[in-house]
Design a protein around this motif. Structure first.
Motif, short mmCIF file in Angstrom:
data_model
loop_
_atom_site.label_atom_id
_atom_site.label_comp_id
_atom_site.label_asym_id
_atom_site.label_seq_id
_atom_site.Cartn_x
_atom_site.Cartn_y
_atom_site.Cartn_z
N LYS A 1 -15.37 -2.56 6.02
CA LYS A 1 -16.15 -2.26 4.81
C LYS A 1 -16.32 -3.46 3.89
O LYS A 1 -17.44 -3.76 3.48
CB LYS A 1 -15.48 -1.12 4.03
CG LYS A 1 -15.62 0.21 4.76
CD LYS A 1 -15.76 1.38 3.81
CE LYS A 1 -16.17 2.62 4.57
NZ LYS A 1 -15.01 3.37 5.09
N HIS A 2 -15.22 -4.14 3.56
CA HIS A 2 -15.32 -5.25 2.61
C HIS A 2 -16.20 -6.37 3.13
O HIS A 2 -16.85 -7.06 2.37
CB HIS A 2 -13.93 -5.81 2.29
CG HIS A 2 -13.11 -4.92 1.40
ND1 HIS A 2 -13.55 -4.52 0.17
CD2 HIS A 2 -11.91 -4.35 1.59
CE1 HIS A 2 -12.63 -3.74 -0.38
NE2 HIS A 2 -11.63 -3.61 0.46
N CYS A 3 -16.20 -6.58 4.44
CA CYS A 3 -16.95 -7.70 5.01
C CYS A 3 -18.28 -7.24 5.61
O CYS A 3 -19.04 -8.05 6.12
CB CYS A 3 -16.13 -8.41 6.07
SG CYS A 3 -14.56 -9.02 5.44
N ASN A 4 -18.57 -5.95 5.54
CA ASN A 4 -19.78 -5.37 6.12
C ASN A 4 -19.92 -5.74 7.60
O ASN A 4 -20.99 -6.11 8.07
CB ASN A 4 -21.02 -5.83 5.34
CG ASN A 4 -22.16 -4.84 5.46
OD1 ASN A 4 -21.94 -3.63 5.58
ND2 ASN A 4 -23.38 -5.33 5.44
N ASN B 1 -11.48 -9.50 -1.20
CA ASN B 1 -11.45 -9.55 0.26
C ASN B 1 -12.82 -10.04 0.74
O ASN B 1 -13.82 -9.40 0.44
CB ASN B 1 -11.19 -8.17 0.85
CG ASN B 1 -9.89 -7.58 0.34
OD1 ASN B 1 -8.88 -8.27 0.29
ND2 ASN B 1 -9.90 -6.33 -0.05
N VAL B 2 -12.84 -11.13 1.45
CA VAL B 2 -14.13 -11.71 1.86
C VAL B 2 -14.11 -12.13 3.32
O VAL B 2 -13.05 -12.46 3.87
CB VAL B 2 -14.48 -12.94 0.98
CG1 VAL B 2 -14.71 -12.53 -0.46
CG2 VAL B 2 -13.43 -14.02 1.07
N PRO B 3 -15.29 -12.14 3.95
CA PRO B 3 -15.34 -12.64 5.32
C PRO B 3 -14.94 -14.12 5.36
O PRO B 3 -15.21 -14.85 4.41
CB PRO B 3 -16.81 -12.46 5.73
CG PRO B 3 -17.56 -12.07 4.51
CD PRO B 3 -16.59 -11.67 3.47
N TYR C 1 -19.29 -3.76 10.34
CA TYR C 1 -19.66 -2.68 11.27
C TYR C 1 -18.83 -2.73 12.56
O TYR C 1 -19.36 -2.63 13.67
CB TYR C 1 -21.16 -2.69 11.58
CG TYR C 1 -21.99 -2.16 10.43
CD1 TYR C 1 -22.21 -0.80 10.28
CD2 TYR C 1 -22.51 -3.02 9.47
CE1 TYR C 1 -22.94 -0.31 9.20
CE2 TYR C 1 -23.24 -2.54 8.39
CZ TYR C 1 -23.45 -1.19 8.26
OH TYR C 1 -24.17 -0.69 7.21
#
Lengths: 361, 317
Positions: B300-303, B247-249, B305
């Protein structure tokens, strides 16, 4: 996934390469694992991400085609990369780390000599909205007493969501009793018994939380702390991003040692006052109390060259050169310049510091 | 004052509350699993006032309806097997919907119980199509003949629920599913001539999926790289636990982003999660939207917030 020679490759955003002095690592912050890679591969990823394999091979005049193929096979095997014709649509992950609470974790030590009020300390921690507490008992403690502590947290609707207990092993110990206790008290996340007859890890029941560790080590005071070891690595986004700018042990931590002294960590000398005389939030407001929080791995000697620096813990209580606060943790046996692990306590270069802290056996 | 409607064990509510409390003391939280007293919803010829759990709602400026709903039914009345409860719940449901409208009239109300319970896939497919976003060809039918001919038109077809995930209790077992499945020729053969309304769609060969959480007009898209995994190649919810999907941004091309914002506006949703597919030709295909979808994993996966950003919106904007 198949190798695609002509499509640009992109690194998975939460798999992050970290360069060390002699080799590098890829920290898989998603799956929680770490892989070691040669620095050449680190450079290749850093400089060529967004290019296709064909382009990279050409760049090196086809001199290293076999090695490049091997590298990509490795990256694909671990699913560290993917191929995409639109690499511009896949940004890097932000390295920001934020935390709403000034204090997130605490250590509370209790020994025979302790005469401070634990409940007062817990109330203080609640005011600071602390989340995690580690209780270390250097004296015998009954399950009844522990129950009283946990029930107190329930009563005050405490902000603390996890408690770990380190207590002396007792022959009355029964796995089931402790497991049941943990499953009915959601806040309690672990029990660590020291001075047992064996070393044992007991997993939580039915996928719940709450594990038990039994160790034969004797823990009679706070000097046990500060060990740096690969088993303590924490490979996740939260630790990795926090460690970019903050200390991997002391950031947002507060401690009360067995004598009631409020410290960054019970193993440290400096006391900011006694809990019987001053409240925790008054200590947190002191600028000096927070001076260790910003000592990130990038500022610490040797650690700054280590490929594990963003998944590792730190220790500022026991350091190689007690006169230099940027000195490497004493209890770390890893050398990033030779990539070898050795027993830190047997290193002759550390004997002076070991003596200084009174850590000799 | 800020009012948050969430749930005790909802991680997103918990994290966001930490942030909100970090910024202000002026916040109240209501949990789905608790009983919330309705002190009064009073309508006179002069005005309409509401007081919930001792909170005078005229003091509330913003409401973030994260999850579930308020529940006015005392816990002692919540006996799942009784028809009394079924009836009382229906009454409560209509009250909640009215209350949401009343509160939404005078304050900013982000999130919605009403939209969540009336989350009709077909309506949103049409809205997405109207905004120029591609959708999978879709058929809802009770006829085997129609189904067979739809099946013959496409390489592969899938089926999923029209609104409610399958939850059928039998005597000693049950059938539960919220996912998507490929329809096989054998399945169709074994079916009767007429059956209950069933939704089928063309199966789209995907490069990757996108889950985008939105809060107002801020998008938080995450790509789910599931294309290499047979377990999740149809539906990422059929998790693979050993090697979870990456899972990525991710970013949207500008025109797609605009189409999505148009869809959000048109759907009247103030927050939610949209599922999309990017196919082999780099087309973006709308699948569905979940008004109260999970966002913890995206955050969470992409940080990202997300919870912090939501808190800052509620407190400062």
């Amino acid at each position: 996934m198949n190798v695609q020679q002509e499509t640009p490759f992109k690194l998975i955003a939460n798999c992050i390469p970290v360069k060390g002095a002699k080799r590098s690592s890829i920290c898989d912050l998603h799956r929680g694992s770490i892989q070691l890679i040669p620095n050449d591969l680190y450079e290749l990823i850093k400089n060529r991400e967004g290019s296709s394999i064909i382009e990279i091979k050409k760049k090196y005049d086809h001199k290293y085609d076999t090695i490049i193929d091997e590298y990509f096979e490795f990256l694909i095997d671990h699913e560290f990369i993917f191929f995409t014709a639109t690499p511009e649509l896949f940004p890097k992950m932000s390295m920001n780390w934020y935390q709403p609470n000034t204090i997130t974790n605490a250590i509370i030590d209790v020994g025979k000599q302790s005469d401070y009020n634990i409940y007062h300390a817990l109330e203080n921690l609640n005011e600071l909205r602390c989340k995690h507490v580690e209780f270390r008992f250097f004296k015998k403690i009954s399950l009844e007493e522990i129950k009283t502590i946990v029930e107190f947290l329930v009563d005050i609707k405490s902000s603390i969501i996890s408690i770990d207990f380190t207590i002396p092993f007792d022959n009355d110990f029964e796995i089931e009793t402790i497991q049941n206790f943990m499953s009915t008290n959601g806040r309690v996340s672990s029990f660590r018994y020291y001075g047992g007859h064996e070393n044992k890890f007991i997993s939580p029941i039915d996928n719940r939380r709450g594990y038990i560790i039994i160790t034969d080590t004797i823990i009679s005071n706070e000097k046990c702390c500060g060990i740096i070891d690969s088993s303590l690595f924490s490979v996740n986004i939260s630790t990795f991003t926090e460690s970019q700018k903050f200390n991997s042990c002391l950031n947002r931590k507060i401690s009360i040692d067995a004598n009631g002294h409020i410290k960054n960590c019970p193993s440290m000398m400096k006391s900011y006052g006694n809990i019987t005389a001053i409240n925790l939030n008054e200590v947190v407001e002191q600028k000096e109390f927070k001076k260790y929080w910003n000592i990130s791995k990038d500022k610490i000697n040797v650690c700054k060259d280590c490929e594990f620096r963003h998944v590792c813990t730190d220790c500022r209580a026991y350091i190689e050169n007690p006169a230099n606060i940027y000195s490497k943790p004493l209890k770390c046996g890893y050398d990033p310049y030779t990539n070898t692990w050795e027993d830190w306590s047997k290193n002759p270069l550390k004997s002076k510091a070991i003596e200084y802290y009174g850590l000799q056996e | 004052m800020i009012l948050v409607i969430g749930d005790t064990n909802d991680i997103t509510t918990n994290i966001a509350m930490e942030w909100i409390r970090h910024y202000t003391k002026n916040v109240k939280r209501i949990n789905f699993s608790d009983y919330t007293p309705l002190d009064s919803l009073k309508i006179t010829n002069q005005n309409c006032t509401t007081k919930i759990a001792s909170i005078d709602t005229s003091e509330v400026e913003k409401i973030w309806h994260r999850r579930g709903s308020i529940r006015f039914l005392p816990i002692t009345l919540r006996n799942a097997n009784s028809s009394l409860y079924t009836y009382l719940k229906k009454e409560e449901d209509s009250l909640l919907k009215s209350l949401e409208d009343i509160l939404g009239d005078t304050k900013e109300y982000i999130g919605s119980y009403h939209k969540e319970v009336e989350n009709y896939k077909i309506d949103y497919l049409l809205k997405a199509k109207d905004c120029g976003i591609r959708i999978p060809d879709t058929l809802i039918t009770t006829s085997k003949k129609e189904l067979q001919s739809f099946f013959n038109t496409y390489d592969q077809i899938i089926t999923k629920d029209i609104r409610y995930g399958i939850k059928i209790k039998a005597q000693d077992s049950g059938i539960y599913s919220g996912g998507t499945f490929v329809v096989s020729e054998d399945m169709i053969t074994s079916m009767k001539k007429h059956f209950a309304p069933t939704l089928v769609q063309e199966k789209i060969e995907k490069k990757y999926e996108i889950r985008v959480f939105f809060f107002k007009t801020t998008l938080y898209p995450m790509a789910i790289l599931s294309q290499n995994d047979s377990k999740t190649s149809v539906d990422y919810r059929n998790y693979n636990r050993e090697k979870p999907n990456r899972n990525v941004p991710v970013l949207f091309p500008k025109h797609i982003e605009q189409q999505i914002l148009n869809f959000i506006k048109r759907s009247g949703l103030s927050t939610g999660s949209i599922d999309l597919i990017v196919d082999k030709a780099d087309d973006y295909i709308f699948l569905e939207v979940n008004p109260q979808g999970q966002l913890d994993w995206v955050s969470k996966h992409c940080n990202y917030y997300i919870e912090k950003n939501i808190a800052e919106y509620l407190v400062f904007k």
